[in-house]
Design an enzyme around this catalytic site. Structure first.
Site, PDB file in Angstrom:
ATOM      1  N   ASN A  99      -2.622  -1.042   6.796  1.00  0.00           N
ATOM      2  CA  ASN A  99      -1.974  -2.251   7.318  1.00  0.00           C
ATOM      3  C   ASN A  99      -0.915  -2.830   6.367  1.00  0.00           C
ATOM      4  O   ASN A  99      -0.605  -4.014   6.411  1.00  0.00           O
ATOM      5  CB  ASN A  99      -3.022  -3.302   7.675  1.00  0.00           C
ATOM      6  N   ARG A 151      -0.947 -15.369   2.998  1.00  0.00           N
ATOM      7  CA  ARG A 151      -1.827 -14.926   4.072  1.00  0.00           C
ATOM      8  C   ARG A 151      -1.145 -15.097   5.431  1.00  0.00           C
ATOM      9  O   ARG A 151      -1.276 -14.264   6.323  1.00  0.00           O
ATOM     10  CB  ARG A 151      -3.135 -15.740   4.057  1.00  0.00           C
ATOM     11  N   HIS A 192      -1.872  -6.380   1.241  1.00  0.00           N
ATOM     12  CA  HIS A 192      -3.131  -7.094   1.011  1.00  0.00           C
ATOM     13  C   HIS A 192      -2.809  -8.365   0.239  1.00  0.00           C
ATOM     14  O   HIS A 192      -1.798  -8.450  -0.470  1.00  0.00           O
ATOM     15  CB  HIS A 192      -4.096  -6.209   0.203  1.00  0.00           C
ATOM     16  N   PHE A 228     -17.338   0.827   4.860  1.00  0.00           N
ATOM     17  CA  PHE A 228     -15.981   1.362   5.050  1.00  0.00           C
ATOM     18  C   PHE A 228     -15.162   1.384   3.754  1.00  0.00           C
ATOM     19  O   PHE A 228     -14.008   1.811   3.773  1.00  0.00           O
ATOM     20  CB  PHE A 228     -15.238   0.559   6.112  1.00  0.00           C
ATOM     21  N   ARG A 245       2.310  -7.232   8.437  1.00  0.00           N
ATOM     22  CA  ARG A 245       1.416  -6.210   8.989  1.00  0.00           C
ATOM     23  C   ARG A 245       1.812  -5.814  10.406  1.00  0.00           C
ATOM     24  O   ARG A 245       1.684  -4.650  10.788  1.00  0.00           O
ATOM     25  CB  ARG A 245      -0.024  -6.725   8.956  1.00  0.00           C
ATOM     26  N   LYS A 261       0.813  -1.216   0.000  1.00  0.00           N
ATOM     27  CA  LYS A 261       0.000   0.000   0.000  1.00  0.00           C
ATOM     28  C   LYS A 261       0.854   1.277   0.000  1.00  0.00           C
ATOM     29  O   LYS A 261       2.057   1.238   0.289  1.00  0.00           O
ATOM     30  CB  LYS A 261      -0.944  -0.038   1.204  1.00  0.00           C
TER      31      LYS A 261
END
Length: 589
Positions: free
Chosen positions: A559, A529, A562, A501, A549, A454
């Site tokens: 965070n 994951r 993804h 959200f 994270r 991100k």
């Protein structure tokens, strides 16, 4: 009282150049155990040599010697090697070389060459025209610290551009480079920074469209290659173990290994070759000595120190009885021997798979019992990595049968973990590096997942995340930097786009460019994951403190990363985000 009869010395000792030159006058076959002074000759093979000496009974045409590499100039290339090396000299000409204490292979080579000598002496065949093994090569001889001048002259830097990566031309370009006789010594995949682009392309910085060119080189994944000229001469013949019948073929939908192509011409200039192949629009070359050295230091800071290390990836397997009774003992030994376990998987073999893995035993009386045993319970498949891993694993586990192992390598794992159920080695290993890659593809079919870094993650943190991705065994097969619009974000977050959200997610993504990646490895979706950790970084710090994270996340929205959560989601998202070149996902289930 008569004294005890003195045993005739089995192996003559060669410890200087004069004795070496004299040894080359031997008629027939001379088997040479090349050793280092600090460790001595290979004692494990002496039982075999004594047995062959007695059985073949050929004092005139079969000779055994031990040669100290430290004190013989001709053997200088073999100094400081950690494994035994056996040379085979026929009438003074070195015709074969075997690395490692592989007793069955050495046995076969000696018997074959002695039988040839017998037939030649009897007039039944003409002496073969052997290709002589070249022990010293001025272009490749290891002389310790290579001079910076030699280092600089050996290498070029190639950058495969993002356009070529995104359109799937990378494999084609690399294969053409290899087919032309060049060697890819190292490669890295990364999104280049603006500074790196300006440094590498400084020679064209004054061109009018250069400022438009820079963002094109920084908005996607590039491949950086270190390329050498390779050997000028044809490679000498070197003994390998090959059993094509025992090599598993990839199942439908999996990638087949590329077959090496014999090069037709050796090019002096990589740049010249790239231009003649019309690849220069996809791949840029740097051959200036000073610049090559500088870019190797930038992109491959450890390159000079690791070029002498031969890391090899192999497939190993613990058969059901061993897995059930001694798994932890074997895994501890594997790690103590310096192997890194890259992947492991418990699997119950099908009858077809068991027959393929056990074909070397198909003529034995116990073959049916073996297949029944192999399919009766869980086996453990492993992917192992180590310097000179193939030969080290072969030596560690020993021959295929317990009987052979007791005779030739009594300290091997074959003897140590012998089971009463079957008279075979309870450990399996790939017979060649080519077979290893096919077997790894078969037992550990690669899977693709989508990863996203991100906007709030800094460039320094990105590099640290790349290191974590690499350490976890992932390959970044596609990557591009982009500012995610709402339409593009919808392709990634389509599962939550109707949530209240979601507008906050879009706001976070609009703060700057994100990195969108295709990550590939076996079990990639679950492993990614696991690596990124819980959605809430605070929860991650408690439950998974080493996760991405937990280390780099600031909040639930910020965070850091993804990832796709299912196979279907991963495939759908990758198809939408990388429409130009959709990577195949062999593992559909």
């Amino acid at each position: 009282m008569a004294g005890k009869k003195r045993e005739i010395q089995l192996q003559a000792v060669i410890n200087n150049q004069s004795l070496w030159d004299e040894m080359l006058q031997n008629k027939g076959l001379t088997v040479i155990d090349v050793y280092q002074a600090w460790c001595g000759p290979c004692k494990a093979m002496q039982t075999l040599f004594r047995k062959l000496k007695n059985e073949l009974n050929e004092d005139e045409i079969l000779h055994f010697v031990v040669a100290e590499a430290d004190s013989i100039v001709t053997l200088q290339p073999f100094r400081d090697k950690c494994e035994p090396i056996f040379l085979f000299s026929v009438n003074g000409k070195i015709v074969a070389k075997i690395n490692g204490a592989n007793a069955p292979l050495v046995n076969k080579k000696i018997v074959d060459l002695v039988n040839e000598e017998r037939k030649i002496a009897a007039g039944e065949m003409v002496r073969p025209q052997y290709n002589e093994i070249l022990l010293a090569d001025s272009d490749t001889e290891d002389t310790g610290e290579a001079s910076s001048e030699n280092f600089e002259q050996l290498y070029s830097i190639a950058i495969i551009k993002p356009e070529a990566v995104i359109t799937g031309k990378t494999v084609e370009i690399k294969q053409k480079i290899i087919n032309a006789g060049f060697v890819i010594e190292a490669e890295a995949k990364r999104v280049l920074t603006e500074e790196q682009v300006r440094d590498f392309y400084s020679r064209i910085a004054d061109q009018p469209d250069f400022e438009d060119f820079v963002p094109l080189m920084t908005n996607g994944l590039s491949y950086i290659l270190v390329i050498s000229q390779g050997n000028k001469q044809e490679p000498p013949w070197e003994e390998t173990v090959a059993n094509p019948e025992s090599e598993l073929e990839p199942s439908e939908g999996q990638h087949e290994m590329t077959t090496p192509t014999v090069m037709e011409k050796k090019w002096d200039s990589l740049q010249d070759y790239i231009e003649r192949q019309h690849l220069s629009q996809f791949c840029d070359i740097e051959e200036n000595i000073a610049n090559v050295n500088m870019f190797i230091d930038i992109f491959f800071p450890d390159f000079k120190s690791i070029t002498s290390i031969k890391l090899e990836r192999i497939m190993a397997l613990l058969r059901p009885d061993l897995f059930k009774k001694k798994k932890e003992d074997v895994l501890n030994i594997i790690q103590d021997e310096g192997f890194k376990i890259l992947m492991q998987r418990q699997i119950v073999l099908s009858e077809e798979e068991a027959q393929t893995l056990c074909k070397e035993y198909k003529n034995e009386d116990y073959f049916e019992n073996l297949i029944e045993n192999m399919t009766s319970g869980t086996s453990l498949a492993l992917v192992l990595l180590r310097d000179n891993g193939l030969q080290h694993w072969k030596k560690l586990i020993g021959p295929n049968t317990v009987e052979e192992a007791k005779e030739y390598l009594p300290e091997s794992l074959c003897v140590q973990f012998a089971m009463e159920s079957l008279p075979i080695n309870q450990l399996y290993g790939s017979v060649s590096l080519e077979a290893a890659e096919r077997e790894i593809q078969y037992f550990f079919p690669p899977q693709n997942t989508l990863g996203l870094i991100k906007p709030h993650v800094t460039q320094e943190q990105r590099e640290e995340i790349f290191d974590l991705i690499k350490e976890a065994g992932f390959e970044i097969t596609q990557m591009k930097e982009m500012l995610l619009t709402e339409d593009q974000a919808d392709k990634i977050y389509f599962k939550i786009k109707k949530k209240d959200f979601y507008k906050d997610v879009l706001e976070i993504l609009s703060e700057g460019p994100s990195l969108v990646m295709v990550l590939t490895k076996w079990n990639a979706i679950a492993d990614w994951r696991r690596l990124i950790g819980p959605v809430d970084p605070d929860e991650g710090k408690l439950l998974s403190p080493d996760s991405i994270r937990a280390k780099y996340g600031k909040s639930v929205l910020r965070n850091a990363v993804h990832g796709s959560s299912t196979v279907h989601e991963a495939m759908e998202t990758i198809n939408k985000m990388f429409e130009e070149a959709v990577p195949e996902n062999p593992e559909q289930n």
